[in-house]
Scaffold this active site. Structure first.
Site, PDB file in Angstrom:
ATOM      1  N   GLY A  10       0.835  -1.215   0.000  1.00 58.77           N
ATOM      2  CA  GLY A  10       0.000   0.000   0.000  1.00 58.77           C
ATOM      3  C   GLY A  10       0.860   1.252   0.000  1.00 58.77           C
ATOM      4  CG  PHE A  11       0.310   6.102   0.677  1.00 58.42           C
ATOM      5  CD1 PHE A  11       1.406   6.700   0.059  1.00 58.42           C
ATOM      6  CD2 PHE A  11      -0.314   6.781   1.725  1.00 58.42           C
ATOM      7  CE1 PHE A  11       1.870   7.942   0.484  1.00 58.42           C
ATOM      8  CE2 PHE A  11       0.150   8.007   2.148  1.00 58.42           C
ATOM      9  CZ  PHE A  11       1.240   8.593   1.541  1.00 58.42           C
ATOM     10  CB  VAL A  12       1.768   4.031   4.952  1.00 57.13           C
ATOM     11  CG1 VAL A  12       2.773   4.049   6.100  1.00 57.13           C
ATOM     12  CG2 VAL A  12       0.934   5.304   4.968  1.00 57.13           C
ATOM     13  CG  ASP A  31      -0.862  -5.753   0.272  1.00 57.37           C
ATOM     14  OD1 ASP A  31      -2.003  -5.804  -0.220  1.00 57.37           O
ATOM     15  OD2 ASP A  31      -0.379  -4.732   0.764  1.00 57.37           O
ATOM     16  CG  PHE A  34      -9.104  -4.184  -1.060  1.00 59.06           C
ATOM     17  CD1 PHE A  34     -10.005  -4.289  -2.113  1.00 59.06           C
ATOM     18  CD2 PHE A  34      -9.399  -3.299  -0.026  1.00 59.06           C
ATOM     19  CE1 PHE A  34     -11.166  -3.522  -2.145  1.00 59.06           C
ATOM     20  CE2 PHE A  34     -10.546  -2.534  -0.058  1.00 59.06           C
ATOM     21  CZ  PHE A  34     -11.430  -2.641  -1.119  1.00 59.06           C
ATOM     22  CG  LEU A  73       1.191  -0.171   7.948  1.00 61.85           C
ATOM     23  CD1 LEU A  73       2.000  -0.673   9.121  1.00 61.85           C
ATOM     24  CD2 LEU A  73       2.131   0.434   6.911  1.00 61.85           C
ATOM     25  CE  LYS A  91     -15.482 -11.934   7.050  1.00 61.17           C
ATOM     26  NZ  LYS A  91     -15.406 -12.580   5.731  1.00 61.17           N
ATOM     27  CE1 TYR A 145      -9.003   2.665   8.263  1.00 62.52           C
ATOM     28  CE2 TYR A 145      -9.492   4.751   9.352  1.00 62.52           C
ATOM     29  CZ  TYR A 145      -8.585   3.894   8.758  1.00 62.52           C
ATOM     30  OH  TYR A 145      -7.253   4.259   8.663  1.00 62.52           O
ATOM     31  CE  LYS A 149      -6.879   0.953  10.839  1.00 64.97           C
ATOM     32  NZ  LYS A 149      -5.523   0.409  10.631  1.00 64.97           N
TER      33      LYS A 149
HETATM   34  P1  NAD Z   1      -3.496   1.649   1.657  1.00 68.99           P
HETATM   35  O1  NAD Z   1      -4.917   1.306   1.378  1.00 68.99           O
HETATM   36  O2  NAD Z   1      -2.677   2.280   0.589  1.00 68.99           O
HETATM   37  O3  NAD Z   1      -2.701   0.371   2.176  1.00 68.99           O
HETATM   38  C1  NAD Z   1      -3.309  -0.689   2.859  1.00 68.99           C
HETATM   39  C2  NAD Z   1      -2.672  -1.976   2.365  1.00 68.99           C
HETATM   40  O4  NAD Z   1      -3.238  -3.083   3.068  1.00 68.99           O
HETATM   41  C3  NAD Z   1      -2.933  -2.235   0.882  1.00 68.99           C
HETATM   42  O5  NAD Z   1      -1.751  -2.674   0.259  1.00 68.99           O
HETATM   43  C4  NAD Z   1      -4.001  -3.326   0.878  1.00 68.99           C
HETATM   44  O6  NAD Z   1      -3.984  -4.115  -0.288  1.00 68.99           O
HETATM   45  C5  NAD Z   1      -3.640  -4.086   2.136  1.00 68.99           C
HETATM   46  N1  NAD Z   1      -4.757  -4.818   2.731  1.00 68.99           N
HETATM   47  C6  NAD Z   1      -6.006  -4.365   3.000  1.00 68.99           C
HETATM   48  N2  NAD Z   1      -6.744  -5.328   3.583  1.00 68.99           N
HETATM   49  C7  NAD Z   1      -5.930  -6.421   3.687  1.00 68.99           C
HETATM   50  C8  NAD Z   1      -6.107  -7.735   4.187  1.00 68.99           C
HETATM   51  N3  NAD Z   1      -7.276  -8.128   4.693  1.00 68.99           N
HETATM   52  N4  NAD Z   1      -5.062  -8.606   4.124  1.00 68.99           N
HETATM   53  C9  NAD Z   1      -3.873  -8.227   3.598  1.00 68.99           C
HETATM   54  N5  NAD Z   1      -3.647  -6.991   3.091  1.00 68.99           N
HETATM   55  C10 NAD Z   1      -4.663  -6.103   3.145  1.00 68.99           C
HETATM   56  O7  NAD Z   1      -3.522   2.571   2.965  1.00 68.99           O
HETATM   57  P2  NAD Z   1      -2.352   3.397   3.644  1.00 68.99           P
HETATM   58  O8  NAD Z   1      -2.689   4.824   3.524  1.00 68.99           O
HETATM   59  O9  NAD Z   1      -1.042   2.908   3.170  1.00 68.99           O
HETATM   60  O10 NAD Z   1      -2.571   2.975   5.173  1.00 68.99           O
HETATM   61  C11 NAD Z   1      -1.776   1.956   5.770  1.00 68.99           C
HETATM   62  C12 NAD Z   1      -2.221   1.761   7.210  1.00 68.99           C
HETATM   63  O11 NAD Z   1      -2.086   2.986   7.946  1.00 68.99           O
HETATM   64  C13 NAD Z   1      -3.686   1.332   7.343  1.00 68.99           C
HETATM   65  O12 NAD Z   1      -3.792   0.385   8.379  1.00 68.99           O
HETATM   66  C14 NAD Z   1      -4.385   2.614   7.732  1.00 68.99           C
HETATM   67  O13 NAD Z   1      -5.532   2.364   8.499  1.00 68.99           O
HETATM   68  C15 NAD Z   1      -3.313   3.328   8.550  1.00 68.99           C
HETATM   69  N6  NAD Z   1      -3.513   4.788   8.502  1.00 68.99           N
HETATM   70  C16 NAD Z   1      -3.249   5.491   7.366  1.00 68.99           C
HETATM   71  C17 NAD Z   1      -3.492   6.858   7.332  1.00 68.99           C
HETATM   72  C18 NAD Z   1      -3.221   7.683   6.107  1.00 68.99           C
HETATM   73  O14 NAD Z   1      -3.517   8.894   6.106  1.00 68.99           O
HETATM   74  N7  NAD Z   1      -2.668   7.141   5.050  1.00 68.99           N
HETATM   75  C19 NAD Z   1      -4.006   7.491   8.474  1.00 68.99           C
HETATM   76  C20 NAD Z   1      -4.274   6.726   9.605  1.00 68.99           C
HETATM   77  C21 NAD Z   1      -4.009   5.368   9.615  1.00 68.99           C
END
Ligand code: NAD
Ligand code: UDP
Length: 314
Positions: A10-12, A31, A34, A73, A91, A145, A149
């Protein structure tokens, strides 16, 4: 040291994997793709210390390798993505988190949960300290969400108390930067894409709601510092600079020399009115604070989206 990053495509997560590899660690990205993308990690695949496992955390994790650290993440983060299938989001934060915690127990690994400022809901305390317990609508469209969380934090603390599992909890505030999905509906990706295409900038509500935006490299450094510290948390990680969505739109129009006009649209249900982290704990305990100002981060992000448009990459 071997590190597992769930949600690593994902992004982070992709920025975190890159940061950890640069420090010489072995990194496994788990990952279900999704919202994750191959494009985010394509450069990392050349590194022999990097591996990708296609797996959904809602299924038990059975990897026959030993891990010392696990960053959890795996969960969609943008409102559009997490509301797309709200049950899957819950879930991931309940069944999925239990699977991650069980796998951490098996490995005796230290495990970090990417929690969120969303656990504060539409906050009645401003700025938000870690002691604030939040104002969340359990029944609304964001609850899958926000409440997910919150349960995830509870599970982390219960595993810590019951099994003495070394856990870390960070509450992440809005984060942005290159590799954000241009179609994820989040405000920075929407505004930059609209501005670059000279399309109307969609402000939800009156645009006087506030957010505090943290550049992704600052966040990743904070995640690592927290993991390697002796603190359980929760600890807020975010940039305390606070801006209205109107101010953000104006900044982005100026930065991109755009001809876009502003278009006001309905405010989504339960949209928080204000958001700003109190980062005293992170400053004191982790010696961490963000370095990248919004103007600098927006420029880097706009350059990334310009490149995406130019190269016709999705
Ligand atoms: P994102 O959607 O880009 O990344 C999430 C990653 O998790 C994706 O690669 C997705 O394919 C994977 N994923 C989702 N459900 C899954 C599952 N059931 N099994 C395996 N992989 C799964 O989001 P992000 O912005 O990179 O956020 C990463 C984490 O940081 C998340 O947990 C998010 O809640 C938390 N977060 C992000 C932000 C933000 O501003 N970006 C803020 C608060 C919290
Ligand atoms: N927002 C907006 N226009 C958009 C997308 C979002 O005005 O095109 C607003 C949204 O209503 C919210 C803020 O920007 O008040 C941040 O939204 P985002 O989805 O990025 O994050 P979150 O609400 O989860 O903090």
């Amino acid at each position: 040291m071997k590190i597992l990053v769930t949600g690593g495509a994902g992004f982070v997560g992709s920025h975190l994997c890159r940061y950890l590899l640069q420090r010489g660690y072995e990194v496994v990205c788990l990952d279900n793709f999704f919202t994750g993308k191959n494009m985010n990690i394509i450069d990392l695949k050349k590194n022999i210390k990097f591996k990708v496992i296609l797996h959904d955390i809602t299924e038990p994790i059975e990897i026959e390798e030993h891990f010392d650290r696990i960053y959890n993440l795996a969960c969609p983060a943008s409102p559009i993505a997490y509301q797309f299938d709200s049950i899957e989001t819950i879930k991931a934060n309940t069944l999925g988190v239990i699977n991650v915690l069980e796998f951490a127990r098996l490995n005796g690994a230290r495990v970090l949960q990417a929690s969120t400022s969303e656990i504060y809901g539409d906050p009645l305390e401003h700025p938000q300290k870690e002691t604030y317990r939040g104002n969340v609508n359990t029944l609304g469209p964001r609850a899958c969400y926000d409440e997910g969380k919150r349960v995830a934090e509870t599970l982390f603390m219960d595993y810590h108390r019951k099994y003495n599992l070394p856990v870390r909890i960070v509450r992440i505030f809005n984060t942005y930067g290159p590799s954000m999905d241009k179609n994820d509906g989040r405000v920075i990706s929407n505004f930059i894409m609209q501005a670059l295409n000279n399309e109307a900038i969609t402000i939800y509500g009156k645009g006087n709601q506030t957010r505090s935006f943290c550049y992704v490299s600052d966040l990743v450094e904070g995640l690592y510092k927290m993991m390697e510290s002796e603190n359980v948390g929760p600890i807020n990680l975010g940039n305390p600079g606070e801006f209205t969505m109107f101010e953000l739109a104006k900044k982005i129009i100026k930065l991109t020399n755009s001809r876009s006009r502003l278009e006001y649209k309905e405010l989504p249900k339960d949209d928080p009115k204000q958001r700003k982290p109190d980062i005293t704990l992170a400053k004191t305990l982790l010696k961490w604070q963000p370095k990248i100002h919004l103007d600098e981060g927006l420029k880097k992000t706009a350059d990334y989206f310009k490149w995406l448009l130019k190269s016709n990459t999705s």
